[in-house]
Design a protein around this motif. Structure first.
Motif, short mmCIF file in Angstrom:
data_model
loop_
_atom_site.label_atom_id
_atom_site.label_comp_id
_atom_site.label_asym_id
_atom_site.label_seq_id
_atom_site.Cartn_x
_atom_site.Cartn_y
_atom_site.Cartn_z
N TRP A 104 41.13 34.11 31.73
CA TRP A 104 40.47 35.41 31.80
C TRP A 104 40.01 35.77 30.41
O TRP A 104 40.71 35.52 29.43
N SER A 105 38.81 36.34 30.31
CA SER A 105 38.30 36.71 28.99
C SER A 105 37.56 38.04 29.04
O SER A 105 37.04 38.44 30.08
N ALA A 106 37.54 38.70 27.90
CA ALA A 106 36.79 39.93 27.70
C ALA A 106 36.11 39.83 26.35
O ALA A 106 36.67 39.28 25.40
N ALA A 107 34.86 40.34 26.29
CA ALA A 107 34.12 40.21 25.04
C ALA A 107 33.17 41.39 24.83
O ALA A 107 32.62 41.93 25.78
N TYR A 108 33.01 41.74 23.60
CA TYR A 108 31.95 42.62 23.14
C TYR A 108 31.67 42.19 21.71
O TYR A 108 32.28 42.66 20.77
N TYR A 109 30.82 41.21 21.56
CA TYR A 109 30.48 40.52 20.30
C TYR A 109 31.61 39.60 19.84
O TYR A 109 31.37 38.55 19.32
N ALA A 110 32.85 40.01 20.01
CA ALA A 110 34.00 39.13 19.79
C ALA A 110 34.68 38.98 21.14
O ALA A 110 34.47 39.80 22.03
N SER A 111 35.48 37.95 21.32
CA SER A 111 36.10 37.74 22.62
C SER A 111 37.58 37.41 22.48
O SER A 111 38.03 36.95 21.43
N ALA A 112 38.31 37.66 23.55
CA ALA A 112 39.72 37.31 23.65
C ALA A 112 39.93 36.63 25.00
O ALA A 112 39.37 37.07 26.00
N GLU A 113 40.72 35.56 25.01
CA GLU A 113 40.97 34.80 26.21
C GLU A 113 42.46 34.54 26.37
O GLU A 113 43.18 34.42 25.39
N ALA A 114 42.89 34.43 27.62
CA ALA A 114 44.26 34.04 27.94
C ALA A 114 44.23 33.31 29.26
O ALA A 114 43.42 33.61 30.14
N GLY A 115 45.11 32.32 29.41
CA GLY A 115 45.14 31.59 30.66
C GLY A 115 46.19 30.50 30.66
O GLY A 115 47.05 30.44 29.79
N LYS A 116 46.08 29.64 31.69
CA LYS A 116 47.01 28.53 31.81
C LYS A 116 46.28 27.36 32.43
O LYS A 116 45.19 27.51 32.99
N GLY A 117 46.90 26.20 32.32
CA GLY A 117 46.25 25.01 32.85
C GLY A 117 47.21 23.89 33.13
O GLY A 117 48.42 24.00 32.88
N THR A 118 46.65 22.81 33.66
CA THR A 118 47.40 21.61 33.98
C THR A 118 46.71 20.41 33.35
O THR A 118 45.50 20.24 33.50
N LEU A 119 47.48 19.60 32.64
CA LEU A 119 47.01 18.36 32.05
C LEU A 119 47.52 17.21 32.91
O LEU A 119 48.71 17.12 33.20
N ASN A 120 46.64 16.33 33.34
CA ASN A 120 47.01 15.12 34.07
C ASN A 120 46.88 13.95 33.10
O ASN A 120 45.78 13.56 32.73
N TYR A 121 48.05 13.43 32.68
CA TYR A 121 48.08 12.39 31.64
C TYR A 121 49.10 11.33 32.02
O TYR A 121 50.26 11.65 32.31
#
Length: 149
Positions: A41-58
């Motif tokens: 999820w992200s929010a921006a107004y000229y600068a941005s901030a993001e947060a999230g999660k994921g899965t790596l298949n290795y």
């Protein structure tokens, strides 16, 4: 009237830049070291901030990770669901770290995004995904990625 003209010019330039950046963020045709799926999820107004999660298949195993980051360029808010290919991952511990790179996207209810991110260990992620919300983004990004298991 002047504001509408400026907004139209900004929108046109953003669309052109996004199209150009999408071609710079295409993964090579060689087999990747790993694959990833990310929800952020992200929010921006000229600068941005993001947060999230994921899965790596290795190496036949799934590893979970978190993402937090900041960037420059863009406006709006969006949810991103992306998948990607990971290159130059020689050992699992090289995956965590700060990734820097370029990303681009345009979301008007639904949209697309592309990113190429590289960390200090030389690991490169090429991401492509779907977005939901109302946002435009094109610029430099920095993400902190940490394995959680």
């Amino acid at each position: 009237m002047k504001t509408n003209f400026i907004n139209s010019v900004f929108t046109s330039i953003t669309i052109l830049l996004i199209a150009g950046c999408a071609s710079m963020t295409q993964a090579p045709s060689t087999p990747p070291s790993a694959t990833v799926s990310i929800r952020e999820w992200s929010a921006a107004y000229y600068a941005s901030a993001e947060a999230g999660k994921g899965t790596l298949n290795y190496n036949g195993r799934r590893h979970h990770f978190t993402i937090s980051g900041v960037g420059a360029g863009g406006a709006g808010g969006q949810k991103v669901s992306a998948t990607g290919k990971v290159y130059n991952l020689n050992k699992l511990s090289d995956f965590s770290g700060t990734y820097r790179g370029l990303s681009s996207g345009l979301t008007l209810i639904e949209g697309k995004m592309h990113a190429k991110l590289t960390n200090g260990n030389g690991v490169v992620m090429y991401l492509a995904g779907e977005t939901e919300g109302l946002a435009s983004s094109m610029g430099a990004q920095a993400f902190e990625v940490n394995l959680t298991d």
